[in-house]
Design an enzyme around this catalytic site. Structure first.
Site, mmCIF file in Angstrom:
data_model
loop_
_atom_site.group_PDB
_atom_site.id
_atom_site.type_symbol
_atom_site.label_atom_id
_atom_site.label_comp_id
_atom_site.label_asym_id
_atom_site.label_seq_id
_atom_site.Cartn_x
_atom_site.Cartn_y
_atom_site.Cartn_z
ATOM 1 N N TYR A 122 -42.596 107.935 24.508
ATOM 2 C CA TYR A 122 -43.570 107.754 23.438
ATOM 3 C C TYR A 122 -42.979 108.330 22.162
ATOM 4 C CZ TYR A 122 -47.710 107.795 20.589
ATOM 5 O OH TYR A 122 -48.594 107.571 19.563
ATOM 6 N N ARG B 124 -58.318 124.044 17.319
ATOM 7 C CA ARG B 124 -58.185 124.722 16.033
ATOM 8 C C ARG B 124 -59.455 125.486 15.719
ATOM 9 N NH1 ARG B 124 -55.964 119.725 12.393
ATOM 10 N NH2 ARG B 124 -54.076 119.294 13.583
ATOM 11 N N ARG C 54 -48.522 100.996 29.845
ATOM 12 C CA ARG C 54 -49.904 100.666 29.523
ATOM 13 C C ARG C 54 -49.889 99.743 28.311
ATOM 14 N NH1 ARG C 54 -53.952 100.995 32.689
ATOM 15 N NH2 ARG C 54 -55.424 101.700 31.107
ATOM 16 N N ARG D 193 -51.146 120.488 27.206
ATOM 17 C CA ARG D 193 -51.940 121.317 26.308
ATOM 18 C C ARG D 193 -52.926 120.421 25.570
ATOM 19 N NH1 ARG D 193 -50.669 121.397 20.909
ATOM 20 N NH2 ARG D 193 -48.915 120.082 20.268
#
Length: 365
Positions: free
Chosen positions: A346, A174, A247, A170
């Site tokens: 993460y 806003r 990364r 997604r």
């Protein structure tokens, strides 16, 4: 003899050490770096607290976590409101009415919604086959081309058409004139830098810096009844199933003889032709008025041995590989794996604190 050997003096290790020390346990915290704080380490340069390993803004909806970190530092009212440069154009992030007004010269949410839906229909994408198609099907072509494509390709080191669609599940949009990047109730920067905060967390705890766990593993393992490990889980097991992908980021930091370089703490550069993804101007995190300023350019790169692993590459292949390592970890009765590298996820700072508190609570039950 210690109750706990904690490998890593970052936020997870410091939180766990504080909780166990307060409970009467004896902890030894080690870190291969020459400083505490892990990736939230800050260093004073020209009176400015520089976020050496990239910008860290504390934000959370968890009142318990917010109250906890405020025990060790006062947090200012900094609100993360980044801007994006695309060629000669400037846009607000996250995507909001200020962004859409600049893109399309419109004023109302209905106009913005109509424009996005029109571009999604024009794209005619059914089942997205790659990240590019996924992003266009979510926000239309204009936002994708100017604000998503180049930045994402630099971040991942691959063209968007070569990246799987599930990476972008997604994209937050806003329909308000609100430039606050986060929706969380609590947000701010530790005044005086995060290093001072971690120092307070580690008061009364034995700490050894420039101490590589893997160079002294047998000796260190023998010092404690239990190990808290926050390093890379694949390295802990000697890469027995292969290497997980990460990364990394290379930073170019310089001090400039001016008081204000870019007018904002975070400026993203979204066109592919500019090799860095963003520039951080550190003084703006604490509303600094120093005569000089310090900036850091961030260059994403593939992780190689010797560089810092920052972001797990959580694609299907790596997640399947991590599952094998996790199966080994689940059988351990002497080792707890924590943090971003130890759990190959993460995690924001508030997640780290919450998980360390939960692990300590479980140990004390």
């Amino acid at each position: 003899m210690y109750d706990y050997l904690i490998v890593g003096a970052g936020l997870y290790g410091a939180t766990f050490a504080r909780e166990m020390t307060d409970a009467g346990k004896k902890c030894l915290v080690i870190d291969r770096r020459d400083h505490i704080g892990g990736n939230i380490y800050t260093k004073e340069v020209e009176g400015i607290n520089v976020h050496v390993y990239g910008a860290h803004i504390f934000h959370t909806d968890n009142r318990e976590v917010w109250d906890y970190v405020n025990r060790f530092a006062d947090f200012n009212r900094y609100t993360n409101s980044p801007v994006a440069f695309y060629k000669d154009e400037v846009y607000n992030l996250p995507f909001n009415m200020n962004t859409f007004s600049r893109l399309w010269s419109i004023k109302t949410p209905d106009e913005a919604k109509a424009k996005i839906e029109e571009q999604k229909r024009e794209a005619g994408i059914g089942e997205p086959k790659n990240l590019e198609e996924q992003a266009i099907s979510l926000v239309g072509r204009d936002i994708y081309e100017k604000l998503v494509k180049g930045y994402t390709e630099k971040q991942w080191g691959r063209r968007a058409t070569e990246l799987p669609s599930f990476i972008i599940k997604r994209l937050p949009v806003r329909f308000t004139y609100d430039n606050n990047y986060f929706n969380d109730r609590y947000q701010g920067i530790a005044e005086g830098g995060y290093t001072k905060m971690v120092e307070k967390m580690l008061e009364g705890v034995d700490v050894r810096l420039s101490c590589d766990y893997f160079e002294n593993r047998a000796e260190l393992d023998g010092l404690a009844k239990k190990i808290i490990y926050t390093g890379a889980i694949d390295k802990y097991y000697g890469f027995c199933y292969g290497e997980l992908e990460y990364r990394t980021v290379r930073f170019e930091t310089e001090t400039l003889d001016c008081d204000n370089y870019q007018g904002n703490a975070v400026v993203n550069y979204t066109e592919y032709e500019i090799p860095y993804t963003r520039i951080i101007e550190h003084k703006h995190f604490e509303f600094g008025k120093q005569e000089k300023t310090v900036i850091s350019r961030e260059y994403p790169a593939e992780w190689t041995e010797g560089s810092e692993p920052y972001y797990p590459v959580n694609n299907e292949e790596n997640n399947a590989l991590y599952a094998k390592y996790k199966a080994l970890a689940d059988k351990e009765d002497k080792v707890i794996f924590g943090g971003r590298l130890g759990t190959y996820r993460y995690l924001d700072m508030h997640h780290i604190v919450a998980e360390a508190l939960a692990a300590a609570k479980k140990e004390l039950e």
